[in-house]
Design an enzyme around this catalytic site. Structure first.
Site, mmCIF file in Angstrom:
data_model
loop_
_atom_site.group_PDB
_atom_site.id
_atom_site.type_symbol
_atom_site.label_atom_id
_atom_site.label_comp_id
_atom_site.label_asym_id
_atom_site.label_seq_id
_atom_site.Cartn_x
_atom_site.Cartn_y
_atom_site.Cartn_z
ATOM 1 N N TYR A 1 53.589 36.372 30.060
ATOM 2 C CA TYR A 1 52.619 37.244 30.742
ATOM 3 C C TYR A 1 52.803 38.697 30.296
ATOM 4 O O TYR A 1 51.829 39.398 29.984
ATOM 5 C CB TYR A 1 52.825 37.093 32.248
ATOM 6 C CG TYR A 1 51.819 37.797 33.129
ATOM 7 C CD1 TYR A 1 50.505 37.349 33.220
ATOM 8 C CD2 TYR A 1 52.201 38.890 33.904
ATOM 9 C CE1 TYR A 1 49.588 37.982 34.051
ATOM 10 C CE2 TYR A 1 51.297 39.532 34.739
ATOM 11 C CZ TYR A 1 49.986 39.081 34.809
ATOM 12 O OH TYR A 1 49.093 39.716 35.639
ATOM 13 N N ASN B 1 38.842 41.399 32.975
ATOM 14 C CA ASN B 1 39.694 41.158 34.133
ATOM 15 C C ASN B 1 40.257 39.736 34.174
ATOM 16 O O ASN B 1 41.346 39.524 34.715
ATOM 17 C CB ASN B 1 38.887 41.437 35.418
ATOM 18 C CG ASN B 1 39.553 40.862 36.640
ATOM 19 O OD1 ASN B 1 40.472 41.451 37.199
ATOM 20 N ND2 ASN B 1 39.123 39.667 37.061
ATOM 21 N N LYS C 1 50.169 41.091 28.466
ATOM 22 C CA LYS C 1 49.707 42.313 29.127
ATOM 23 C C LYS C 1 50.141 43.561 28.356
ATOM 24 O O LYS C 1 49.480 44.600 28.426
ATOM 25 C CB LYS C 1 50.206 42.347 30.578
ATOM 26 C CG LYS C 1 49.592 41.244 31.457
ATOM 27 C CD LYS C 1 48.090 41.374 31.558
ATOM 28 C CE LYS C 1 47.459 40.416 32.559
ATOM 29 N NZ LYS C 1 45.997 40.564 32.647
HETATM 30 P P1 NAP Z 1 42.450 35.501 40.433
HETATM 31 O O1 NAP Z 1 42.148 35.692 41.897
HETATM 32 O O2 NAP Z 1 43.047 34.211 39.983
HETATM 33 O O3 NAP Z 1 41.090 35.778 39.629
HETATM 34 C C1 NAP Z 1 41.003 35.582 38.254
HETATM 35 C C2 NAP Z 1 39.684 34.924 37.973
HETATM 36 O O4 NAP Z 1 39.595 34.724 36.552
HETATM 37 C C3 NAP Z 1 39.591 33.531 38.635
HETATM 38 O O5 NAP Z 1 38.310 33.348 39.217
HETATM 39 C C4 NAP Z 1 39.819 32.620 37.454
HETATM 40 O O6 NAP Z 1 39.225 31.337 37.592
HETATM 41 C C5 NAP Z 1 39.163 33.387 36.340
HETATM 42 N N1 NAP Z 1 39.582 32.895 35.035
HETATM 43 C C6 NAP Z 1 40.789 32.350 34.686
HETATM 44 N N2 NAP Z 1 40.763 31.975 33.410
HETATM 45 C C7 NAP Z 1 39.534 32.288 32.941
HETATM 46 C C8 NAP Z 1 38.902 32.105 31.692
HETATM 47 N N3 NAP Z 1 39.550 31.514 30.667
HETATM 48 N N4 NAP Z 1 37.618 32.529 31.539
HETATM 49 C C9 NAP Z 1 36.951 33.102 32.566
HETATM 50 N N5 NAP Z 1 37.494 33.272 33.787
HETATM 51 C C10 NAP Z 1 38.772 32.871 33.968
HETATM 52 O O7 NAP Z 1 43.401 36.645 39.863
HETATM 53 P P2 NAP Z 1 43.609 38.181 40.307
HETATM 54 O O8 NAP Z 1 44.877 38.242 41.042
HETATM 55 O O9 NAP Z 1 42.381 38.733 40.902
HETATM 56 O O10 NAP Z 1 43.865 38.833 38.864
HETATM 57 C C11 NAP Z 1 42.835 39.463 38.111
HETATM 58 C C12 NAP Z 1 43.477 40.192 36.938
HETATM 59 O O11 NAP Z 1 44.414 41.148 37.425
HETATM 60 C C13 NAP Z 1 44.247 39.292 35.987
HETATM 61 O O12 NAP Z 1 44.075 39.743 34.660
HETATM 62 C C14 NAP Z 1 45.683 39.479 36.424
HETATM 63 O O13 NAP Z 1 46.602 39.213 35.390
HETATM 64 C C15 NAP Z 1 45.676 40.942 36.809
HETATM 65 N N6 NAP Z 1 46.722 41.343 37.754
HETATM 66 C C16 NAP Z 1 46.764 40.821 39.019
HETATM 67 C C17 NAP Z 1 47.772 41.237 39.899
HETATM 68 C C18 NAP Z 1 47.855 40.732 41.319
HETATM 69 O O14 NAP Z 1 48.790 41.103 42.029
HETATM 70 N N7 NAP Z 1 46.924 39.917 41.778
HETATM 71 C C19 NAP Z 1 48.713 42.161 39.459
HETATM 72 C C20 NAP Z 1 48.642 42.661 38.172
HETATM 73 C C21 NAP Z 1 47.630 42.242 37.320
HETATM 74 P P3 NAP Z 1 40.167 30.109 38.136
HETATM 75 O O15 NAP Z 1 40.528 30.467 39.540
HETATM 76 O O16 NAP Z 1 39.254 28.942 38.006
HETATM 77 O O17 NAP Z 1 41.351 30.054 37.218
#
Ligand code: NAP
Length: 252
Positions: free
Chosen positions: A153, A89, A157
């Site tokens: 991105y 994730n 993805k």
């Molecule tokens: P988020 O709230 O930023 O959570 C992602 C987590 O991953 C954060 O705690 C982040 O830490 C951590 N992280 C970042 N880089 C990392 C690394 N190198 N090693 C380990 N942990 C790491 O993001 P989210 O919105 O929940 O997204 C989660 C996933 O869903 C991602 O893959 C994202 O691309 C995908 N996604 C999200 C959305 C959306 O609308 N939110 C839509 C489509 C896909 P830091 O905060 O310290 O960086």
């Protein structure tokens, strides 16, 4: 007591979608290895799961560092037993028109969103192959289909979708399933921080007219984990945006 629970390692589980997946898998009876970059965030999430009656252990590592990933899996296996489920994730966003896509930007996005998935999956599936049991779910994004300003991105993805399909074939004879989930616009703090006019335009690109909830993404992951005839598939959680998406802006 907790040793009998199958171990699920969830990367980026300290926040947002990953935290919801960790809570859901703990509620479904897994021992969750909570990965994230930040030690205190990982400890807080593991503590929350334990306080709710679940089982969790911390697993701090940067998924873009292959040696750190290997060491994390070694530690989790030593503490809790074989990893039955991997949820890739952890991810970072990235918005830049092509004229602003520097080498550093491209490499930063791909190092976490694509290479990190390789490092975790490669390490996880070795023992899964041997045991002839295991499941990997990777969080892609609806953006892999294409969106303005998201070349890096979307490339990452899309890359994990290809990896998912290839590995599903490669590992099927070993009873290891590999699937992916593609969220669209999900209700996270980042979304709520947007200015209301921009948010309204963004939501117009979603046929259902609302953002998804993190729990709805977690439910899709849980569905794929228990659907033992499904492998190599991508499940969208995007309110219909993968079918038709009216753009919220057109500049590049
Ligand atoms: P988020 O709230 O930023 O959570 C992602 C987590 O991953 C954060 O705690 C982040 O830490 C951590 N992280 C970042 N880089 C990392 C690394 N190198 N090693 C380990 N942990 C790491 O993001 P989210 O919105 O929940 O997204 C989660 C996933 O869903 C991602 O893959 C994202 O691309 C995908 N996604 C999200 C959305 C959306 O609308 N939110 C839509 C489509 C896909 P830091 O905060 O310290 O960086």
């Amino acid at each position: 007591m907790s040793e009998t629970r199958p171990v699920a390692l969830v990367t980026g589980a300290g926040s947002g979608i990953g935290a919801a997946i960790a809570r859901r898998l703990a509620a479904d009876g897994h021992l969750v290895a909570v990965n994230d970059l930040d030690e205190s965030r990982v400890a807080a999430m593991a503590g929350e799961i334990e306080a709710a009656g679940g089982s969790a252990i911390p697993a701090v590592a940067d998924v873009s560092d292959s040696a750190a990933v290997d060491a994390m899996f070694d530690a989790v296996e030593a503490a809790a037993g074989p990893v039955e489920v991997l949820v890739n994730n952890a991810g970072i966003g990235g918005n830049a028109a092509i004229r602003n896509v520097t080498d550093d930007f491209w490499e930063r996005v791909l190092s976490v969103d694509l290479h990190g998935v390789l490092y975790c999956t490669r390490r996880a599936v070795g023992p899964m192959r041997e045991r002839r049991s295991g499941s990997v779910v990777t969080i892609s994004s609806r953006a892999w289909l294409g969106w303005w300003g998201q070349s890096a991105y979307a490339a990452a993805k899309a890359g994990v979708v290809g990896m998912t399909r290839a590995l599903a074939l490669e590992l099927a004879s070993r009873n290891v399933r590999v699937n992916a989930v593609a969220p669209g616009i999900i209700d996270t703090p980042l979304l709520r921080d947007r200015d209301p006019e921009r948010l309204e335009r963004l939501l117009k690109s979603v046929p259902l007219g609302r953002p998804g909830r993190v729990e709805e993404v977690a439910a899709a992951v849980a569905f794929l984990l228990r659907s033992r005839a499904i492998t190599g598939q991508l499940l969208y959680v995007c309110g219909g945006k993968s079918v038709y998406a009216y753009p919220d802006w057109k500049d590049a």
